[in-house]
Design a protein around this motif. Structure first.
Motif, PDB file in Angstrom:
ATOM      1  N   MET A 189     -10.742   7.821   0.664  1.00 42.12           N
ATOM      2  CA  MET A 189     -11.248   6.576   1.986  1.00 42.12           C
ATOM      3  C   MET A 189     -11.449   5.388   1.534  1.00 42.12           C
ATOM      4  SD  MET A 189     -11.716   8.118   4.385  1.00 42.12           S
ATOM      5  CE  MET A 189     -12.816   8.495   6.299  1.00 42.12           C
ATOM      6  N   LYS A 190     -12.692   5.346   0.357  1.00 42.50           N
ATOM      7  CA  LYS A 190     -12.187   3.357   0.458  1.00 42.50           C
ATOM      8  C   LYS A 190     -11.337   2.715   0.105  1.00 42.50           C
ATOM      9  CE  LYS A 190     -15.001   0.824  -3.052  1.00 42.50           C
ATOM     10  NZ  LYS A 190     -15.841   0.828  -3.944  1.00 42.50           N
ATOM     11  N   SER A 191     -10.519   3.357   0.354  1.00 39.29           N
ATOM     12  CA  SER A 191      -9.273   2.245   0.398  1.00 39.29           C
ATOM     13  C   SER A 191      -8.321   1.959   1.589  1.00 39.29           C
ATOM     14  CB  SER A 191      -7.526   3.362  -0.541  1.00 39.29           C
ATOM     15  OG  SER A 191      -6.579   2.454   0.218  1.00 39.29           O
ATOM     16  N   LYS A 192      -9.117   3.344   2.263  1.00 38.31           N
ATOM     17  CA  LYS A 192      -8.228   2.891   3.915  1.00 38.31           C
ATOM     18  C   LYS A 192      -9.878   1.650   4.583  1.00 38.31           C
ATOM     19  CE  LYS A 192      -7.746   5.330   8.137  1.00 38.31           C
ATOM     20  NZ  LYS A 192      -7.260   6.694   8.330  1.00 38.31           N
ATOM     21  N   SER A 193     -10.651   2.402   4.290  1.00 35.65           N
ATOM     22  CA  SER A 193     -11.783   0.839   4.752  1.00 35.65           C
ATOM     23  C   SER A 193     -11.227  -0.175   4.046  1.00 35.65           C
ATOM     24  CB  SER A 193     -13.301   1.266   4.158  1.00 35.65           C
ATOM     25  OG  SER A 193     -13.623   1.848   3.008  1.00 35.65           O
ATOM     26  N   SER A 194     -11.569  -0.852   3.270  1.00 37.55           N
ATOM     27  CA  SER A 194     -11.258  -2.206   2.306  1.00 37.55           C
ATOM     28  C   SER A 194      -9.998  -2.876   3.235  1.00 37.55           C
ATOM     29  CB  SER A 194     -11.085  -1.862   1.122  1.00 37.55           C
ATOM     30  OG  SER A 194      -9.829  -1.180   0.683  1.00 37.55           O
ATOM     31  N   SER A 195      -8.650  -1.954   3.356  1.00 32.44           N
ATOM     32  CA  SER A 195      -7.907  -2.389   4.410  1.00 32.44           C
ATOM     33  C   SER A 195      -8.416  -2.278   5.262  1.00 32.44           C
ATOM     34  CB  SER A 195      -6.479  -0.744   4.262  1.00 32.44           C
ATOM     35  OG  SER A 195      -5.599  -0.684   2.825  1.00 32.44           O
ATOM     36  N   ILE A 196      -8.750  -2.224   6.201  1.00 30.99           N
ATOM     37  CA  ILE A 196      -9.139  -2.366   7.553  1.00 30.99           C
ATOM     38  C   ILE A 196     -10.024  -4.028   7.509  1.00 30.99           C
ATOM     39  CG2 ILE A 196     -10.625  -1.333   9.447  1.00 30.99           C
ATOM     40  CD1 ILE A 196      -9.920   1.082   9.098  1.00 30.99           C
ATOM     41  N   LEU A 197     -10.729  -4.221   6.272  1.00 28.65           N
ATOM     42  CA  LEU A 197     -11.461  -5.236   6.206  1.00 28.65           C
ATOM     43  C   LEU A 197     -10.951  -6.129   6.043  1.00 28.65           C
ATOM     44  CD1 LEU A 197     -14.476  -3.628   4.585  1.00 28.65           C
ATOM     45  CD2 LEU A 197     -14.982  -4.284   6.723  1.00 28.65           C
ATOM     46  N   ARG A 198      -9.930  -5.869   5.229  1.00 24.32           N
ATOM     47  CA  ARG A 198      -9.217  -6.704   5.100  1.00 24.32           C
ATOM     48  C   ARG A 198      -8.033  -7.524   6.088  1.00 24.32           C
ATOM     49  NH1 ARG A 198      -6.242  -6.001  -1.023  1.00 24.32           N
ATOM     50  NH2 ARG A 198      -9.041  -5.304  -2.486  1.00 24.32           N
ATOM     51  N   VAL A 199      -8.009  -6.175   7.124  1.00 27.29           N
ATOM     52  CA  VAL A 199      -6.619  -6.630   7.914  1.00 27.29           C
ATOM     53  C   VAL A 199      -7.391  -7.691   8.893  1.00 27.29           C
ATOM     54  CG1 VAL A 199      -5.659  -6.036  10.098  1.00 27.29           C
ATOM     55  CG2 VAL A 199      -4.891  -4.879   7.901  1.00 27.29           C
ATOM     56  N   ALA A 200      -8.867  -6.992   9.352  1.00 25.44           N
ATOM     57  CA  ALA A 200      -9.809  -7.242  10.090  1.00 25.44           C
ATOM     58  C   ALA A 200     -10.294  -9.187   9.957  1.00 25.44           C
ATOM     59  CB  ALA A 200     -11.114  -7.119  10.290  1.00 25.44           C
ATOM     60  N   GLY A 201     -10.051  -9.432   8.852  1.00 23.36           N
ATOM     61  CA  GLY A 201     -10.787 -10.581   7.971  1.00 23.36           C
ATOM     62  C   GLY A 201      -9.601 -11.644   7.870  1.00 23.36           C
ATOM     63  N   VAL A 202      -8.541 -11.049   7.768  1.00 22.50           N
ATOM     64  CA  VAL A 202      -7.181 -12.147   8.560  1.00 22.50           C
ATOM     65  C   VAL A 202      -6.444 -12.370   9.351  1.00 22.50           C
ATOM     66  CG1 VAL A 202      -4.892 -12.440   7.998  1.00 22.50           C
ATOM     67  CG2 VAL A 202      -5.787 -11.652   6.224  1.00 22.50           C
ATOM     68  N   ALA A 203      -7.377 -11.780  10.348  1.00 25.43           N
ATOM     69  CA  ALA A 203      -6.886 -11.353  11.672  1.00 25.43           C
ATOM     70  C   ALA A 203      -8.164 -12.592  12.024  1.00 25.43           C
ATOM     71  CB  ALA A 203      -7.718 -10.571  12.885  1.00 25.43           C
ATOM     72  N   PHE A 204      -9.186 -12.547  11.860  1.00 25.14           N
ATOM     73  CA  PHE A 204     -10.407 -14.033  11.947  1.00 25.14           C
ATOM     74  C   PHE A 204     -10.172 -14.978  12.006  1.00 25.14           C
ATOM     75  CE2 PHE A 204     -13.435  -9.671  12.503  1.00 25.14           C
ATOM     76  CZ  PHE A 204     -13.939 -10.460  14.065  1.00 25.14           C
ATOM     77  N   LEU A 205      -9.659 -14.564  10.411  1.00 18.63           N
ATOM     78  CA  LEU A 205      -9.295 -16.165   9.954  1.00 18.63           C
ATOM     79  C   LEU A 205      -7.526 -16.854  10.884  1.00 18.63           C
ATOM     80  CD1 LEU A 205      -9.462 -18.339   7.390  1.00 18.63           C
ATOM     81  CD2 LEU A 205      -7.903 -16.542   6.166  1.00 18.63           C
ATOM     82  N   THR A 206      -6.556 -16.465  11.266  1.00 17.23           N
ATOM     83  CA  THR A 206      -5.936 -16.183  11.573  1.00 17.23           C
ATOM     84  C   THR A 206      -6.256 -17.012  13.210  1.00 17.23           C
ATOM     85  OG1 THR A 206      -4.574 -14.785  11.220  1.00 17.23           O
ATOM     86  CG2 THR A 206      -3.397 -15.702  12.667  1.00 17.23           C
ATOM     87  N   LEU A 207      -7.404 -16.384  14.262  1.00 20.66           N
ATOM     88  CA  LEU A 207      -7.624 -16.695  15.644  1.00 20.66           C
ATOM     89  C   LEU A 207      -8.559 -17.675  15.297  1.00 20.66           C
ATOM     90  CD1 LEU A 207      -9.183 -13.450  17.258  1.00 20.66           C
ATOM     91  CD2 LEU A 207      -6.860 -14.470  17.626  1.00 20.66           C
ATOM     92  N   GLY A 208      -9.307 -17.893  14.131  1.00 19.95           N
ATOM     93  CA  GLY A 208     -10.132 -19.236  13.969  1.00 19.95           C
ATOM     94  C   GLY A 208      -9.582 -20.464  13.649  1.00 19.95           C
ATOM     95  N   LEU A 209      -8.309 -20.103  12.558  1.00 23.59           N
ATOM     96  CA  LEU A 209      -7.433 -21.812  12.478  1.00 23.59           C
ATOM     97  C   LEU A 209      -6.369 -22.138  14.600  1.00 23.59           C
ATOM     98  CD1 LEU A 209      -5.990 -21.167   9.193  1.00 23.59           C
ATOM     99  CD2 LEU A 209      -7.356 -22.029   9.578  1.00 23.59           C
ATOM    100  N   ALA A 210      -6.146 -20.695  14.784  1.00 27.79           N
ATOM    101  CA  ALA A 210      -5.755 -21.209  15.661  1.00 27.79           C
ATOM    102  C   ALA A 210      -7.009 -22.372  17.337  1.00 27.79           C
ATOM    103  CB  ALA A 210      -5.545 -19.753  16.403  1.00 27.79           C
ATOM    104  N   ALA A 211      -7.823 -21.360  16.809  1.00 21.93           N
ATOM    105  CA  ALA A 211      -9.390 -21.824  18.284  1.00 21.93           C
ATOM    106  C   ALA A 211      -9.366 -23.513  17.483  1.00 21.93           C
ATOM    107  CB  ALA A 211     -10.237 -21.714  17.817  1.00 21.93           C
ATOM    108  N   CYS A 212      -8.993 -23.677  16.391  1.00 22.30           N
ATOM    109  CA  CYS A 212      -9.384 -25.293  15.631  1.00 22.30           C
ATOM    110  C   CYS A 212      -8.289 -26.264  16.334  1.00 22.30           C
ATOM    111  CB  CYS A 212      -9.292 -25.164  13.809  1.00 22.30           C
ATOM    112  SG  CYS A 212      -9.427 -26.545  13.745  1.00 22.30           S
TER     113      CYS A 212
END
Length: 61
Positions: free
Chosen positions: A1-24
């Motif tokens: 279960m820990k593996s799945k939650s860490s994967s979700i956090l990684r995907v969310a982190g990459v998504a936020f980073l991508t959106l942040g760069l686009a906004a910039c």
């Protein structure tokens, strides 16, 4: 279960980073547009000032 939650956090982190760069990039582009408008207004004011000087012989300063 820990593996799945860490994967979700990684995907969310990459998504936020991508959106942040686009906004910039969008803000940077808007800044260039505003700067270009300012330059156009300044050139127009200079041309008007020169036209007044040429027509009347009066200094606008």
């Amino acid at each position: 279960m820990k593996s799945k939650s860490s994967s979700i956090l990684r995907v969310a982190g990459v998504a936020f980073l991508t959106l942040g760069l686009a906004a910039c990039n969008a803000v940077h582009g808007a800044g260039r547009d505003v700067s270009a408008i300012g330059h156009d207004v300044s050139r127009g004011a200079s041309a008007t000032q020169q036209g007044i000087t040429n027509t009347t012989g009066a200094s606008t300063h």
